[in-house]
Design a protein around this motif. Sequence first.
Motif, short mmCIF file in Angstrom:
data_model
loop_
_atom_site.label_atom_id
_atom_site.label_comp_id
_atom_site.label_asym_id
_atom_site.label_seq_id
_atom_site.Cartn_x
_atom_site.Cartn_y
_atom_site.Cartn_z
N VAL A 15 0.71 -0.97 0.00
CA VAL A 15 0.06 0.06 0.02
C VAL A 15 0.91 1.26 -0.14
O VAL A 15 1.64 1.42 0.95
CB VAL A 15 -0.91 -0.10 1.29
N GLY A 18 5.23 5.87 -2.60
CA GLY A 18 6.34 6.56 -2.22
C GLY A 18 7.63 6.27 -2.22
O GLY A 18 7.91 5.32 -2.74
N ALA A 19 8.52 7.11 -1.68
CA ALA A 19 9.76 6.32 -1.16
C ALA A 19 9.96 4.98 -0.64
O ALA A 19 10.60 4.17 -1.21
CB ALA A 19 10.76 7.50 -0.24
N GLY A 41 -3.61 7.60 -5.95
CA GLY A 41 -3.73 8.53 -6.96
C GLY A 41 -3.24 7.74 -8.39
O GLY A 41 -3.63 6.49 -8.57
N GLY A 95 -0.66 9.80 -5.01
CA GLY A 95 -0.37 9.52 -6.45
C GLY A 95 0.98 8.91 -6.38
O GLY A 95 1.70 8.58 -5.60
N GLY A 98 4.10 9.49 -4.40
CA GLY A 98 3.68 10.43 -3.31
C GLY A 98 4.74 11.65 -3.31
O GLY A 98 4.86 12.48 -4.18
N LYS A 99 4.98 11.93 -2.00
CA LYS A 99 5.67 13.22 -1.77
C LYS A 99 7.07 13.43 -2.36
O LYS A 99 7.60 14.53 -2.76
CB LYS A 99 5.77 13.34 -0.26
N VAL A 102 7.65 16.16 -5.12
CA VAL A 102 7.92 17.58 -4.85
C VAL A 102 8.90 17.89 -3.59
O VAL A 102 8.71 19.09 -3.13
CB VAL A 102 6.74 18.18 -4.54
N ALA A 243 -6.65 3.61 -5.84
CA ALA A 243 -7.17 2.86 -4.68
C ALA A 243 -6.87 3.03 -3.47
O ALA A 243 -5.67 3.19 -2.87
CB ALA A 243 -6.60 1.39 -5.13
N VAL A 244 -7.72 3.67 -2.75
CA VAL A 244 -7.65 4.04 -1.60
C VAL A 244 -7.95 3.05 -0.33
O VAL A 244 -8.89 2.60 -0.32
CB VAL A 244 -8.60 5.16 -0.99
N ALA A 281 2.08 3.66 3.42
CA ALA A 281 1.41 4.65 2.79
C ALA A 281 1.83 6.38 3.30
O ALA A 281 0.92 7.13 3.27
CB ALA A 281 -0.22 4.65 3.13
N ILE A 479 7.27 18.39 7.79
CA ILE A 479 6.89 17.17 6.79
C ILE A 479 7.71 15.96 6.89
O ILE A 479 7.98 15.26 6.17
CB ILE A 479 6.93 17.58 5.25
C1 LIG Z 1 7.78 20.12 -0.04
C2 LIG Z 1 8.36 19.03 0.62
C3 LIG Z 1 9.74 18.95 0.90
C4 LIG Z 1 10.48 17.91 1.30
N1 LIG Z 1 11.91 17.96 1.43
C5 LIG Z 1 12.43 16.74 1.94
C6 LIG Z 1 13.74 16.50 1.89
O1 LIG Z 1 14.38 17.75 1.33
N2 LIG Z 1 14.62 15.56 2.26
C7 LIG Z 1 13.92 14.61 2.86
O2 LIG Z 1 14.50 13.64 3.14
N3 LIG Z 1 12.41 14.50 2.81
C8 LIG Z 1 11.89 15.79 2.42
N4 LIG Z 1 10.20 15.52 2.27
C9 LIG Z 1 9.75 14.47 3.02
C10 LIG Z 1 9.62 13.36 1.99
O3 LIG Z 1 8.87 13.68 0.76
C11 LIG Z 1 8.82 12.08 2.38
O4 LIG Z 1 9.93 11.80 3.68
C12 LIG Z 1 8.77 10.91 1.79
O5 LIG Z 1 8.14 11.18 0.48
C13 LIG Z 1 8.18 9.80 2.58
O6 LIG Z 1 8.15 8.75 1.85
P1 LIG Z 1 6.76 7.70 2.00
O7 LIG Z 1 7.16 6.65 1.19
O8 LIG Z 1 6.78 7.39 3.56
O9 LIG Z 1 5.47 8.58 1.67
P2 LIG Z 1 4.97 9.30 0.61
O10 LIG Z 1 6.33 9.79 -0.58
O11 LIG Z 1 4.27 10.35 1.05
O12 LIG Z 1 4.22 8.39 -0.30
C14 LIG Z 1 2.96 7.77 0.24
C15 LIG Z 1 2.33 6.84 -0.84
O13 LIG Z 1 1.16 6.44 -0.06
C16 LIG Z 1 0.13 6.41 -0.94
N5 LIG Z 1 -0.93 6.57 -0.04
C17 LIG Z 1 -1.44 7.21 0.92
N6 LIG Z 1 -2.57 6.88 1.64
C18 LIG Z 1 -3.13 5.66 0.94
C19 LIG Z 1 -3.98 4.91 1.12
N7 LIG Z 1 -5.00 5.13 2.07
N8 LIG Z 1 -4.26 3.99 0.17
C20 LIG Z 1 -3.42 3.87 -0.86
N9 LIG Z 1 -2.31 4.53 -0.90
C21 LIG Z 1 -2.12 5.55 -0.16
C22 LIG Z 1 0.15 7.64 -1.60
O14 LIG Z 1 -0.65 7.78 -2.98
C23 LIG Z 1 1.70 7.65 -2.04
O15 LIG Z 1 2.02 6.88 -3.15
C24 LIG Z 1 9.68 16.71 1.80
C25 LIG Z 1 8.36 16.64 1.79
C26 LIG Z 1 7.46 17.83 0.79
C27 LIG Z 1 6.09 17.82 0.74
#
Ligand SMILES: Cc1cc2nc3c(=O)[nH]c(=O)nc-3n(C[C@H](O)[C@H](O)[C@H](O)COP(=O)(O)OP(=O)(O)OC[C@H]3O[C@@H](n4cnc5c(N)ncnc54)[C@H](O)[C@@H]3O)c2cc1C
Lengths: 548, 162
Positions: A15, A18-19, A41, A95, A98-99, A102, A243-244, A281, A479
């Motif tokens: 699920v 993102g990273a 997304g 999407g 994920g984050k 951007v 798919a949420v 997620a 964040i």
């Molecule tokens: C503007 C900005 C600047 C940043 N700068 C930095 C930086 O310089 N250095 C750094 O280390 N980090 C930075 N970050 C943080 C970084 O983006 C996050 O640490 C990283 O993306 C986390 O990865 P993740 O996979 O945990 O979550 P995310 O990247 O948020 O991915 C989450 C995923 O889960 C999916 N999802 C969420 N809920 C559901 C659900 N209910 N069902 C199905 N899918 C779901 C989303 O669609 C997405 O694909 C920044 C973030 C932002 C917004």
Amino acid sequence: MQIRTSPEIADVLIVGSGAAGGMAAWNLTRQGVNVTLLDAGERFNRARFWTHVRPWEFRTREARGLHPPEFYLQPSEQPVLTPPGRPFDLMRVWGRGGKTNVWGRVALRYSDLNFREPALDGWEIPWPVSYAEMAPYYDRVEQLIGVCGGDDDEPFLPGSRYHLPPPNPRCGEYLIRRAAHHAGVKIVAGRRAVVTREHNGHAPCHFCGACGRGCDISAFFNSSDYLLEPALATGRLTIVDHAVAAEVLTGDDGLASGVRYFGRQTRDEHTIHARRVIVAASCVDSTRLLLNSRGTRHPNGIANSNDVIGRYLCEQIRFHMYGFVPELMGGPVHNDDGISGAHIYMPRFVPAGGKGRDYLRGYGMQFWGFGAGAGASFAKQLPGFGADLKRAVKQRYPALVALHPYGEVLPRADNRITLDPVRKDAYGIPLMRIEYSIGENERKMAEAMYTTCEEILHAAKAEVLPYRRGSLDVNGAAIHEHGTCRMGTDPKRSALNRYCQAHEVKNLFVVDGASFPTSTEKNPTLTILANAWRATDYMAAEMAAGRV
Amino acid sequence: MSATRRDALKVLAATTSLPFAAQAATEPKNFTAEEFAVLSRLSDLILPRTDTPGAVDAGVPAILDEAAGRSPALWDTLREGVASLGGAKFLSQSEAGQNEAVRRISGLDGAAPAPFFTALKNQVIDAYYSTREGLVTELGYHGNVPLAEFPGCTHPEHQRLD
Ligand SMILES: Cc1cc2nc3c(=O)[nH]c(=O)nc-3n(C[C@H](O)[C@H](O)[C@H](O)COP(=O)(O)OP(=O)(O)OC[C@H]3O[C@@H](n4cnc5c(N)ncnc54)[C@H](O)[C@@H]3O)c2cc1C
Ligand code: SF4
């Protein structure tokens, strides 16, 4: 409403993409595992990014009915409830990628001390992982995604043999580095996940400085182009977009058996069965999903009989100070875009002999927005009006320096995410409630952070824009959420073992920042990638051995 | 100097020498003609034409009008502010009189600036420095272009540590 159930049983169901989810999908598929991934997304279309739309073209385009891609999830679509007077500014991107579409690309290794410190100071549980164990994964991640930076090994910031060449600092960055040096503060080359030369087929950065609008040539790491696309190319990854996920389902044996989810737009309910589930997620959404997974075997949410999940939310405190350095006042205007954002970084600063260090953990500093930017919002803080104001703005424009320190927030049991008993979203999933405050340790650390900023700006002889000592950004603004489904060696005090596997549910893994016991002072994504790689290596080995 | 950097400077030179005829007067969509006229004048008092374009040259009043359309609170603040300055009567004052009226609410005399003044000044600044006139012609911004290499600082005197 009819519930659609997929006939197949997924080997591994992830699920989030993102990273964390992207890394899990990439690492498992390349090892021969078949993976199905649910994402809330869809893929953001790079051809429609506004990377090269100039600031003054935004209005005319918007007047023609054009819009830049909407990366951020609107709070109106998924409200977050907070107690009065305690806002939490949660930024989410739903999407593919994920984050990381951007993100700010600051890609720092945690240091040996970041991992050992909780055990040393005894605040909450220790990290079950050491730097020595993580280091080879940092090496691999950096080689895979491309991180530019210095190779200098600092006490609180490890270097790397695998860094790509760093971009040259701007004038103001050199001047601040010198001022910091005079103040006894060390500044090093930043480490950023931007490919400054072609790397693994990714085009090199062309220094257009517009990363925040999404990079149309993907010259910085984003999970979609760097991980999901290669994983799809193996033929072993199936992505279900829009798919949420609402609930991790469990069988009679208490093991995870699949996921119930909703079509983001259609709102249709679906079920997909799986032999193993990876939740990724992002910290807060993963936590909501786990807490909402309440079967007869798991009345308090899956893998949460010890009531650890949702608690210990920890982020970072942050503020901004701006000034103008005399050497650049009224000087020539350069193109200061570079790789957008800082080319330098201040690793955690501790005054000589620990002077004034009356707090645990520490803070580092970023330096965004030096010199000639695509706007002049600092002008709002200059006094007066008229030709004098106009002249004052122009004079200061090339001389802007900006200090952004980040400080660790300690994990506390009552900083927590819960599900609202009444309010629900459009799919009927309970809304989440975030209760979060900082404490005495953070307030003391903030004092030290202000002192460091003041000393650097003073040594730079900078004219400093007005600020209020002690004021901080709204919580959540860094964040970097962590802690709500933490790893640990003690199953009574943690939800996951040292490989992100749930203590109580052995075919359930949570591989994003929720699994980190502390937030550290650093940006987490490089460590999220390294850790998700490490955890899914373990998972693949356990699968091969028939144990999960 | 690399070719790309030289090109960027050429672009800058070209844009800087553009004549800055005032933008075609636009009909306000939200403010009354009278409010719009006063706000236009105030914008130019805040960021006037000098040897470079001023706020009106850059089309700031139309941007204010759009912003008011998006934010009822801002709309009210600006409308009430115009009224507090006497509405259209403000325009019949001499330039010195107008300047003095703005000065009184600007905070330059030590008192806190009027909320209306702060709101308007912030809007004018954001708007003006996002236009080509404000950002390129006035400030000399020449970024957001693809470069083969990023030169960064080329001044040894900035790079010393001592
Ligand atoms: C503007 C900005 C600047 C940043 N700068 C930095 C930086 O310089 N250095 C750094 O280390 N980090 C930075 N970050 C943080 C970084 O983006 C996050 O640490 C990283 O993306 C986390 O990865 P993740 O996979 O945990 O979550 P995310 O990247 O948020 O991915 C989450 C995923 O889960 C999916 N999802 C969420 N809920 C559901 C659900 N209910 N069902 C199905 N899918 C779901 C989303 O669609 C997405 O694909 C920044 C973030 C932002 C917004
Ligand atoms: S500065 Fe580099 S990474 Fe950022 S958007 Fe431009 S090309 Fe992409």
